[in-house]
Design a protein around this motif. Structure first.
Motif, short mmCIF file in Angstrom:
data_model
loop_
_atom_site.label_atom_id
_atom_site.label_comp_id
_atom_site.label_asym_id
_atom_site.label_seq_id
_atom_site.Cartn_x
_atom_site.Cartn_y
_atom_site.Cartn_z
N PHE A 26 10.07 -1.42 -3.93
CA PHE A 26 9.19 -2.35 -4.61
C PHE A 26 7.75 -1.88 -4.42
N GLY A 28 4.14 -3.14 -3.97
CA GLY A 28 3.20 -4.24 -3.76
C GLY A 28 1.83 -3.73 -4.20
N GLY A 29 0.93 -3.57 -3.24
CA GLY A 29 -0.36 -2.96 -3.56
C GLY A 29 -0.27 -1.45 -3.63
N GLY A 30 0.80 -0.90 -3.06
CA GLY A 30 1.04 0.54 -3.14
C GLY A 30 0.30 1.38 -2.12
N THR A 31 -0.39 0.75 -1.15
CA THR A 31 -1.17 1.56 -0.19
C THR A 31 -0.26 2.45 0.65
N LEU A 32 0.97 2.03 0.86
CA LEU A 32 1.93 2.86 1.60
C LEU A 32 2.90 3.56 0.65
N VAL A 33 3.37 2.84 -0.37
CA VAL A 33 4.35 3.44 -1.30
C VAL A 33 3.72 4.64 -2.02
N THR A 102 -1.01 -5.95 0.20
CA THR A 102 -0.48 -7.31 0.00
C THR A 102 0.16 -7.86 1.27
N GLY A 114 0.71 -3.54 10.14
CA GLY A 114 1.41 -4.83 10.19
C GLY A 114 0.63 -5.90 10.94
N ASP A 115 -0.71 -5.74 11.00
CA ASP A 115 -1.54 -6.70 11.76
C ASP A 115 -1.40 -8.13 11.22
N LYS A 172 -7.56 -7.71 17.26
CA LYS A 172 -7.06 -6.35 16.99
C LYS A 172 -7.83 -5.39 17.89
C1 LIG Z 1 -6.08 4.07 5.14
C2 LIG Z 1 -5.12 2.94 5.48
C3 LIG Z 1 -5.49 2.01 6.43
C4 LIG Z 1 -4.61 0.97 6.76
N1 LIG Z 1 -5.01 0.07 7.71
C5 LIG Z 1 -4.17 -0.94 8.04
C6 LIG Z 1 -4.55 -1.89 9.03
O1 LIG Z 1 -5.63 -1.83 9.63
N2 LIG Z 1 -3.67 -2.88 9.33
C7 LIG Z 1 -2.47 -3.00 8.69
O2 LIG Z 1 -1.74 -3.94 8.99
N3 LIG Z 1 -2.10 -2.12 7.76
C8 LIG Z 1 -2.92 -1.10 7.41
N4 LIG Z 1 -2.53 -0.20 6.46
C9 LIG Z 1 -1.18 -0.28 5.91
C10 LIG Z 1 -1.07 -1.09 4.60
O3 LIG Z 1 -2.21 -0.92 3.79
C11 LIG Z 1 -0.88 -2.59 4.85
O4 LIG Z 1 0.10 -2.80 5.83
C12 LIG Z 1 -0.54 -3.34 3.56
O5 LIG Z 1 -0.50 -4.74 3.80
C13 LIG Z 1 0.76 -2.89 2.93
O6 LIG Z 1 0.88 -3.61 1.71
P1 LIG Z 1 1.04 -2.92 0.28
O7 LIG Z 1 1.09 -4.03 -0.71
O8 LIG Z 1 0.05 -1.88 0.02
O9 LIG Z 1 2.48 -2.26 0.50
P2 LIG Z 1 3.21 -1.21 -0.44
O10 LIG Z 1 2.70 0.15 -0.17
O11 LIG Z 1 3.23 -1.67 -1.85
O12 LIG Z 1 4.70 -1.37 0.16
C14 LIG Z 1 4.98 -1.11 1.52
C15 LIG Z 1 6.48 -1.36 1.75
O13 LIG Z 1 6.78 -2.74 1.57
C16 LIG Z 1 7.71 -2.92 0.51
N5 LIG Z 1 7.28 -4.11 -0.21
C17 LIG Z 1 6.04 -4.42 -0.62
N6 LIG Z 1 6.01 -5.65 -1.16
C18 LIG Z 1 7.28 -6.12 -1.11
C19 LIG Z 1 7.91 -7.32 -1.52
N7 LIG Z 1 7.20 -8.32 -2.08
N8 LIG Z 1 9.22 -7.45 -1.32
C20 LIG Z 1 9.95 -6.46 -0.76
N9 LIG Z 1 9.42 -5.30 -0.33
C21 LIG Z 1 8.10 -5.13 -0.51
C22 LIG Z 1 7.62 -1.67 -0.33
O14 LIG Z 1 8.79 -1.40 -1.06
C23 LIG Z 1 7.37 -0.62 0.75
O15 LIG Z 1 8.57 -0.26 1.37
C24 LIG Z 1 -3.38 0.86 6.11
C25 LIG Z 1 -3.01 1.81 5.14
C26 LIG Z 1 -3.86 2.83 4.83
C27 LIG Z 1 -3.44 3.82 3.77
#
Ligand SMILES: Cc1cc2nc3c(=O)[nH]c(=O)nc-3n(C[C@H](O)[C@H](O)[C@H](O)COP(=O)(O)OP(=O)(O)OC[C@H]3O[C@@H](n4cnc5c(N)ncnc54)[C@H](O)[C@@H]3O)c2cc1C
Length: 272
Positions: A26, A28-33, A102, A114-115, A172
């Motif tokens: 899935f 979400g915001g895509g920061t990890l995907v 997200t 995961g903070d 944190k």
């Molecule tokens: C430079 C950088 C700095 C960061 N700093 C931090 C930080 O300080 N603290 C922190 O906690 N995180 C940090 N992150 C990690 C990340 O940005 C966050 O954890 C963010 O909340 C992940 O959300 P996303 O929507 O971008 O996830 P995505 O990249 O969209 O998805 C991440 C995972 O979750 C799954 N997923 C997403 N949404 C759903 C849903 N609704 N249902 C089922 N599965 C889902 C996806 O399939 C994937 O496996 C950082 C990342 C980067 C690149």
């Protein structure tokens, strides 16, 4: 390997697409995907997107709030209702990350990420999955079984409203300010009745493979006045039952050594 993107308007369709293939993720915001896509991750070949606007709403409901899984950290930080969570959202990455990251994605973030989920764990949130007919899963159970939920679509989380201002605290600990990742994060929810803590919930991030409760600390605080003696006992129990990991940010030994110090400062109100 090419990656196919499937976009759905209906939650049921997105949930079905996700659950029917282990090689779908899935978005979400895509920061990890998207980072995984750019790094050539071969473990998935399909990205599932959802365009349902209700996925990104914050609703007040009964004793708490239901926060859509698509709500970003920036939206949490700006929400008047979720003011108690704003200090948590503000320490996730930098502004560009917070605009995309997200709540749903944070539940699945691994390693030192995961903070936000640590805060949700301390507050006793429930996780609402598509197709679960309205019954939320306690976040403790969701995190314990997180791998199993990898093909489930998280729709929202329900967060109880803290009973008293100041009962919820978050810290944190990072080496690089303001954007560094966590050495550890600590969230405490310590509601009081008659001057004593009743129903303590304390959670850590970066101290185990996923956010965990600090049950030794909770036992040390429950039923106690939050005075210097109780805080000392809680600090002494800071890592009871835990075996913190060693990673690029800190060693397990270091985390074990400093956890009590940071916990004590948070409980004493010296840092939030
Ligand atoms: C430079 C950088 C700095 C960061 N700093 C931090 C930080 O300080 N603290 C922190 O906690 N995180 C940090 N992150 C990690 C990340 O940005 C966050 O954890 C963010 O909340 C992940 O959300 P996303 O929507 O971008 O996830 P995505 O990249 O969209 O998805 C991440 C995972 O979750 C799954 N997923 C997403 N949404 C759903 C849903 N609704 N249902 C089922 N599965 C889902 C996806 O399939 C994937 O496996 C950082 C990342 C980067 C690149």
């Amino acid at each position: 390997m090419p990656v196919r993107v499937e976009t759905y308007d209906r939650t049921e369709d997105a949930a079905r697409a996700l659950s029917s293939s282990r090689s779908a993720r899935f978005l979400g915001g895509g920061t990890l995907v998207m980072r995984a896509v750019n790094a050539g991750d071969q473990s998935f070949d399909t990205i599932v997107r959802l365009r349902d606007p209700s996925f990104s709403t914050i609703r007040s409901e009964g004793d708490g709030y239901t926060v859509g899984a698509g709500v970003t950290m920036a939206a949490v930080a700006q929400s008047r209702d979720l003011a108690f969570l704003a200090p948590v959202a503000r320490v996730v990455g930098g502004p560009a990350i917070r605009n995309m990251a997200t709540v749903g994605g944070n539940l699945f973030a691994t390693g030192n990420y995961g903070d936000f989920t640590v805060a949700l764990l301390a507050l006793g949130a429930t996780v609402n999955l598509a197709g679960s007919s309205g019954r939320g899963i306690p976040i403790d159970d969701f995190l314990r079984d997180r791998e199993r939920h990898a093909t489930s679509l998280v729709l929202s989380v329900t967060v109880p409203r803290p009973r008293e201002a100041g009962a919820f605290r978050f810290l944190k600990v990072s080496r690089v300010k303001p954007k560094g990742v966590s050495v550890m994060s600590i969230a405490t929810y310590l509601p009081q009745s008659g001057g004593r803590v009743q129903g303590a919930r304390v959670a850590y991030g970066s101290m185990a493979p996923h956010p965990v409760r600090a049950t030794g600390v909770e036992r040390a605080l429950d039923g106690q006045a939050l005075d210097a003696a109780a805080i000392d006992r809680a600090a002494a129990a800071a890592t009871q039952g835990l075996n913190p990991p060693t990673d690029a940010i800190a060693s397990g030994w270091y985390r074990t050594e400093v956890a009590g110090v940071h916990l004590k400062r948070l409980l004493a109100g010296e840092r939030r």
